[in-house]
Scaffold this motif. Structure first.
Motif, PDB file in Angstrom:
ATOM      1  N   LYS A 243       0.839  -1.199   0.000  1.00  0.00           N
ATOM      2  CA  LYS A 243       0.000   0.000   0.000  1.00  0.00           C
ATOM      3  C   LYS A 243       0.884   1.263   0.000  1.00  0.00           C
ATOM      4  O   LYS A 243       0.644   2.211  -0.751  1.00  0.00           O
ATOM      5  N   SER A 244       1.938   1.233   0.837  1.00  0.00           N
ATOM      6  CA  SER A 244       2.821   2.402   0.909  1.00  0.00           C
ATOM      7  C   SER A 244       3.511   2.648  -0.433  1.00  0.00           C
ATOM      8  O   SER A 244       3.663   3.786  -0.872  1.00  0.00           O
ATOM      9  N   CYS A 245       3.944   1.545  -1.076  1.00  0.00           N
ATOM     10  CA  CYS A 245       4.626   1.690  -2.372  1.00  0.00           C
ATOM     11  C   CYS A 245       3.674   2.289  -3.406  1.00  0.00           C
ATOM     12  O   CYS A 245       4.060   3.188  -4.166  1.00  0.00           O
ATOM     13  N   LEU A 246       2.441   1.787  -3.432  1.00  0.00           N
ATOM     14  CA  LEU A 246       1.505   2.270  -4.449  1.00  0.00           C
ATOM     15  C   LEU A 246       1.188   3.744  -4.227  1.00  0.00           C
ATOM     16  O   LEU A 246       1.121   4.538  -5.160  1.00  0.00           O
ATOM     17  N   LEU A 247       1.054   4.105  -2.970  1.00  0.00           N
ATOM     18  CA  LEU A 247       0.777   5.507  -2.677  1.00  0.00           C
ATOM     19  C   LEU A 247       1.931   6.396  -3.153  1.00  0.00           C
ATOM     20  O   LEU A 247       1.736   7.461  -3.741  1.00  0.00           O
ATOM     21  N   MET A 248       3.146   5.915  -2.909  1.00  0.00           N
ATOM     22  CA  MET A 248       4.318   6.697  -3.324  1.00  0.00           C
ATOM     23  C   MET A 248       4.388   6.837  -4.846  1.00  0.00           C
ATOM     24  O   MET A 248       4.752   7.888  -5.369  1.00  0.00           O
ATOM     25  N   VAL A 249       4.056   5.739  -5.553  1.00  0.00           N
ATOM     26  CA  VAL A 249       4.074   5.816  -7.022  1.00  0.00           C
ATOM     27  C   VAL A 249       3.131   6.921  -7.481  1.00  0.00           C
ATOM     28  O   VAL A 249       3.474   7.762  -8.325  1.00  0.00           O
ATOM     29  N   GLY A 250       1.940   6.957  -6.874  1.00  0.00           N
ATOM     30  CA  GLY A 250       0.966   7.995  -7.218  1.00  0.00           C
ATOM     31  C   GLY A 250       1.539   9.380  -6.945  1.00  0.00           C
ATOM     32  O   GLY A 250       1.457  10.281  -7.783  1.00  0.00           O
ATOM     33  N   GLU A 251       2.154   9.535  -5.801  1.00  0.00           N
ATOM     34  CA  GLU A 251       2.699  10.847  -5.414  1.00  0.00           C
ATOM     35  C   GLU A 251       3.822  11.267  -6.370  1.00  0.00           C
ATOM     36  O   GLU A 251       3.903  12.417  -6.811  1.00  0.00           O
ATOM     37  N   MET A 252       4.693  10.304  -6.692  1.00  0.00           N
ATOM     38  CA  MET A 252       5.838  10.622  -7.554  1.00  0.00           C
ATOM     39  C   MET A 252       5.362  11.089  -8.932  1.00  0.00           C
ATOM     40  O   MET A 252       5.894  12.040  -9.509  1.00  0.00           O
ATOM     41  N   ILE A 253       4.330  10.412  -9.441  1.00  0.00           N
ATOM     42  CA  ILE A 253       3.839  10.799 -10.769  1.00  0.00           C
ATOM     43  C   ILE A 253       3.085  12.130 -10.686  1.00  0.00           C
ATOM     44  O   ILE A 253       3.289  13.034 -11.492  1.00  0.00           O
ATOM     45  N   LEU A 254       2.284  12.255  -9.646  1.00  0.00           N
ATOM     46  CA  LEU A 254       1.461  13.462  -9.506  1.00  0.00           C
ATOM     47  C   LEU A 254       2.309  14.733  -9.348  1.00  0.00           C
ATOM     48  O   LEU A 254       2.013  15.772  -9.927  1.00  0.00           O
ATOM     49  N   LEU A 255       3.370  14.649  -8.553  1.00  0.00           N
ATOM     50  CA  LEU A 255       4.232  15.830  -8.390  1.00  0.00           C
ATOM     51  C   LEU A 255       5.269  15.921  -9.515  1.00  0.00           C
ATOM     52  O   LEU A 255       5.748  17.003  -9.848  1.00  0.00           O
ATOM     53  N   GLY A 256       5.626  14.756 -10.055  1.00  0.00           N
ATOM     54  CA  GLY A 256       6.629  14.751 -11.131  1.00  0.00           C
ATOM     55  C   GLY A 256       6.099  15.449 -12.382  1.00  0.00           C
ATOM     56  O   GLY A 256       6.834  16.162 -13.068  1.00  0.00           O
ATOM     57  N   ILE A 257       4.802  15.237 -12.677  1.00  0.00           N
ATOM     58  CA  ILE A 257       4.241  15.819 -13.907  1.00  0.00           C
ATOM     59  C   ILE A 257       4.376  17.353 -13.931  1.00  0.00           C
ATOM     60  O   ILE A 257       4.904  17.900 -14.906  1.00  0.00           O
ATOM     61  N   PRO A 258       3.974  18.071 -12.880  1.00  0.00           N
ATOM     62  CA  PRO A 258       4.189  19.526 -12.938  1.00  0.00           C
ATOM     63  C   PRO A 258       5.661  19.903 -13.089  1.00  0.00           C
ATOM     64  O   PRO A 258       5.992  20.873 -13.795  1.00  0.00           O
ATOM     65  N   CYS A 259       6.562  19.146 -12.439  1.00  0.00           N
ATOM     66  CA  CYS A 259       7.999  19.456 -12.580  1.00  0.00           C
ATOM     67  C   CYS A 259       8.410  19.353 -14.041  1.00  0.00           C
ATOM     68  O   CYS A 259       9.197  20.154 -14.552  1.00  0.00           O
ATOM     69  N   SER A 260       7.886  18.331 -14.718  1.00  0.00           N
ATOM     70  CA  SER A 260       8.238  18.150 -16.117  1.00  0.00           C
ATOM     71  C   SER A 260       7.588  19.229 -16.987  1.00  0.00           C
ATOM     72  O   SER A 260       8.247  19.846 -17.834  1.00  0.00           O
ATOM     73  N   LEU A 261       6.298  19.481 -16.739  1.00  0.00           N
ATOM     74  CA  LEU A 261       5.598  20.461 -17.573  1.00  0.00           C
ATOM     75  C   LEU A 261       6.134  21.880 -17.365  1.00  0.00           C
ATOM     76  O   LEU A 261       5.963  22.749 -18.216  1.00  0.00           O
ATOM     77  N   GLY A 262       6.780  22.098 -16.242  1.00  0.00           N
ATOM     78  CA  GLY A 262       7.336  23.420 -15.938  1.00  0.00           C
ATOM     79  C   GLY A 262       8.364  23.888 -16.964  1.00  0.00           C
ATOM     80  O   GLY A 262       8.707  25.061 -17.033  1.00  0.00           O
ATOM     81  N   PHE A 263       8.870  22.940 -17.772  1.00  0.00           N
ATOM     82  CA  PHE A 263       9.824  23.337 -18.824  1.00  0.00           C
ATOM     83  C   PHE A 263       9.122  23.605 -20.143  1.00  0.00           C
ATOM     84  O   PHE A 263       9.747  23.960 -21.126  1.00  0.00           O
ATOM     85  N   GLY A 264       7.811  23.359 -20.185  1.00  0.00           N
ATOM     86  CA  GLY A 264       7.081  23.542 -21.445  1.00  0.00           C
ATOM     87  C   GLY A 264       5.799  24.308 -21.214  1.00  0.00           C
ATOM     88  O   GLY A 264       5.830  25.488 -20.868  1.00  0.00           O
ATOM     89  N   VAL A 265       4.672  23.577 -21.307  1.00  0.00           N
ATOM     90  CA  VAL A 265       3.385  24.281 -21.261  1.00  0.00           C
ATOM     91  C   VAL A 265       3.132  25.049 -19.963  1.00  0.00           C
ATOM     92  O   VAL A 265       2.348  25.973 -19.936  1.00  0.00           O
ATOM     93  N   TRP A 266       3.763  24.639 -18.890  1.00  0.00           N
ATOM     94  CA  TRP A 266       3.570  25.378 -17.629  1.00  0.00           C
ATOM     95  C   TRP A 266       4.752  26.284 -17.292  1.00  0.00           C
ATOM     96  O   TRP A 266       4.995  26.573 -16.117  1.00  0.00           O
ATOM     97  N   ASP A 267       5.483  26.714 -18.287  1.00  0.00           N
ATOM     98  CA  ASP A 267       6.687  27.492 -17.956  1.00  0.00           C
ATOM     99  C   ASP A 267       6.367  28.901 -17.457  1.00  0.00           C
ATOM    100  O   ASP A 267       7.261  29.649 -17.066  1.00  0.00           O
ATOM    101  N   PHE A 268       5.066  29.261 -17.456  1.00  0.00           N
ATOM    102  CA  PHE A 268       4.707  30.566 -16.882  1.00  0.00           C
ATOM    103  C   PHE A 268       4.621  30.473 -15.347  1.00  0.00           C
ATOM    104  O   PHE A 268       4.577  31.484 -14.664  1.00  0.00           O
ATOM    105  N   ILE A 269       4.597  29.242 -14.810  1.00  0.00           N
ATOM    106  CA  ILE A 269       4.570  29.118 -13.341  1.00  0.00           C
ATOM    107  C   ILE A 269       6.011  29.175 -12.851  1.00  0.00           C
ATOM    108  O   ILE A 269       6.804  28.267 -13.123  1.00  0.00           O
ATOM    109  N   LYS A 270       6.345  30.250 -12.153  1.00  0.00           N
ATOM    110  CA  LYS A 270       7.748  30.426 -11.756  1.00  0.00           C
ATOM    111  C   LYS A 270       7.851  30.808 -10.280  1.00  0.00           C
ATOM    112  O   LYS A 270       8.064  31.974  -9.943  1.00  0.00           O
ATOM    113  N   PRO A 271       7.703  29.832  -9.376  1.00  0.00           N
ATOM    114  CA  PRO A 271       7.837  30.195  -7.968  1.00  0.00           C
ATOM    115  C   PRO A 271       9.255  30.712  -7.687  1.00  0.00           C
ATOM    116  O   PRO A 271      10.229  30.063  -8.097  1.00  0.00           O
ATOM    117  N   LEU A 272       9.357  31.859  -7.045  1.00  0.00           N
ATOM    118  CA  LEU A 272      10.643  32.510  -6.748  1.00  0.00           C
ATOM    119  C   LEU A 272      11.487  32.738  -7.999  1.00  0.00           C
ATOM    120  O   LEU A 272      12.713  32.792  -7.939  1.00  0.00           O
TER     121      LEU A 272
END
Ligand code: PFF
Length: 453
Positions: A342-371
């Motif tokens: 259960k812990s592993c599956l939850l982590m996989v979800g978290e990694m993908i969910l937070l990883g996607i914005p990190c990846s998109l931040g170089f393209g379609v979401w590059d207007f989001i610029k914290p600091l």
């Protein structure tokens, strides 16, 4: 609830390889060479080594002893000794890897892309100026590679400590060192590479500045996986009879050796390719993804060497992401009594969910610029430059105020003499906390543009 016995590493070798696997990663191969190139080569190397044997040693020992004496991951380990506000240190240590692992997997995904590209003979297009920026800006492809990387990490962690983490580290770590040596030999024997070897190995004291120390210190923490909960967790898997002091020494040697080798693979190649041109040396994070493919393209057998190089980087990145995910899983299991699955599956979800914005931040979401930073750089900054010094500071506080140095010494002495005890006591009380405050303040000032590191 019935508590299952905690997994342990089978012995010293298992422990050393698993911790080295965590330590040796993108930090060594991607981050260390570009920092060394930028901060004066030899002088950076010298400062780095001095810091690793002082600050690094002190913190690794503190965390490992804390993990082993409590048999718990960060939150539980802190709670064993304090009921007060200091427990926050345990929470920070547990949260840091949850914030690092998603973006780490994004970069891991890029590495897979380059490996596949080199292996399939795509060398020319990968060596163009725009390949990298176009690739990372795409909305779908980098996310797919991110998922592949997450899946690979998941497959190891689900098997547990001895069957998963330890077994894979025992195979992958030696492979990595052999691959690194082969590429190094190739790189330093290129015509013109010798200048690079000199730049990298001979310290030039005129290039020394306070920023050399600040940069080397941040790198040392990152590279040795310090203050991120990992060493506490892996310490909790260490058997009481394993010699702690010498295991730590070996981990430091392996980590530093791979960083040095990585510099020897990359810096002389850059000299051979560009004659040590300052702009190339200052290429920063793109050194591995933009400059290095160009270097490979210009070499004979570049395709094969490039594929081997990125395979090596992938191995290093995987063993580190495994340690990050393992620590998170262990915290979830300990804190809420969840099953490993259960812990592993939850982590996989978290990694993908937070990883996607990190990846998109170089393209379609590059207007989001914290600091003013890209999303990925923001997570990197938040964890490594802000949370990590605070977490390490709280660990020093816990050790000195709540646990007591005698109790730490007793834990180390369970399996051997404590040779560097006096130095350890001095450093954990004074030198390390002051150093930590310096990195915290200087990196925050740096991101706000008040000073430049
Ligand atoms: N030490 C790893 C590296 O050098 O790439 C990265 C890392 C692993 C950082 C685990 C932090 C961490 F908790």
């Amino acid at each position: 609830m019935e508590k299952k016995a905690r997994g342990t590493f089978s012995g010293k070798l298992g422990y050393v390889l698993a911790v080295s696997g965590s330590a040796v990663g993108l930090g060594n191969i991607w981050r260390f060479p570009y920092l060394a190139a930028k901060y004066g080569g030899g002088i950076f190397l010298l400062v780095y080594i001095l810091l690793a044997v002082t600050f690094g040693f002190t913190l690794i020992l503190s965390e490992t002893a804390l993990g082993r004496m409590t048999g718990k991951s960060p939150i539980g380990a802190f709670k064993t000794f304090t009921k007060g506000k200091l427990v926050a240190g345990g929470w920070i240590s547990a949260i840091i890897p949850m914030l690092i692992v998603p973006y780490y997997c994004v970069i891991g995904g890029w590495v897979i892309k380059y490996l596949v590209g080199f292996a399939s003979g795509n060398v020319e297009s990968m060596a163009t100026d725009t390949f990298f920026s176009e690739f990372v800006a795409a909305p779908v492809e980098p996310v797919i590679w991110l998922m592949v990387f997450v899946l690979l990490t998941f497959m190891v962690v689900i098997f547990g400590v001895e069957k998963g983490v330890e077994r894979i580290s025992k195979i992958l770590m030696p492979v990595l060192i052999v691959l690194a040596i082969i590429i190094c030999i190739y790189s330093v024997t290129r015509p013109g590479a010798l200048e690079g070897v000199k730049y990298y190995l001979i310290p030039d004291f005129s290039k020394f500045s306070v920023m050399t120390v600040v940069a080397a210190m941040g790198q040392m923490f990152y590279s040795l996986s310090i203050a991120m909960g990992i060493l506490i967790t892996y310490g909790s898997y260490m058997k009481k009879e394993v010699n702690m002091e010498s295991s730590i020494k070996q981990v430091e040697v392996v980590d530093t050796l791979v960083a040095i080798l990585a510099g020897l693979m990359i810096i002389p190649a850059v000299f051979a390719f560009s004659g040590g041109d300052q702009t190339t040396l200052n290429a920063g994070p793109s050194l591995m993804f933009i400059t290095i493919p160009k270097v490979f393209e210009s070499m004979g057998m570049g395709q094969a060497i490039g594929a081997v190089f990125f395979l090596l980087v992938l191995v290093a990145a995987l063993t580190s992401s495994i340690s990050l995910m393992e620590t998170c899983v262990s915290s979830l299991q300990d804190q809420w009594g969840w099953s490993r699955k259960k812990s592993c599956l939850l982590m996989v979800g978290e990694m993908i969910l937070l990883g996607i914005p990190c990846s998109l931040g170089f393209g379609v979401w590059d207007f989001i610029k914290p600091l003013g930073l890209s999303i990925l750089d923001f997570f990197d900054f938040l964890t490594n430059s802000v949370m990590m010094p605070i977490s390490a500071f709280l660990i020093c506080l816990l050790v000195v105020k709540a646990i007591g140095l005698d109790r730490i010494s007793q834990e180390v002495r369970l399996s051997s003499k404590f040779k560097r005890e006096k130095a350890y006591r001095f450093m954990v009380r004074y030198l390390v906390p002051v150093g930590l405050l310096i990195i915290l303040v200087s990196s925050v000032l740096n991101v706000f543009g008040i000073i430049t590191i």
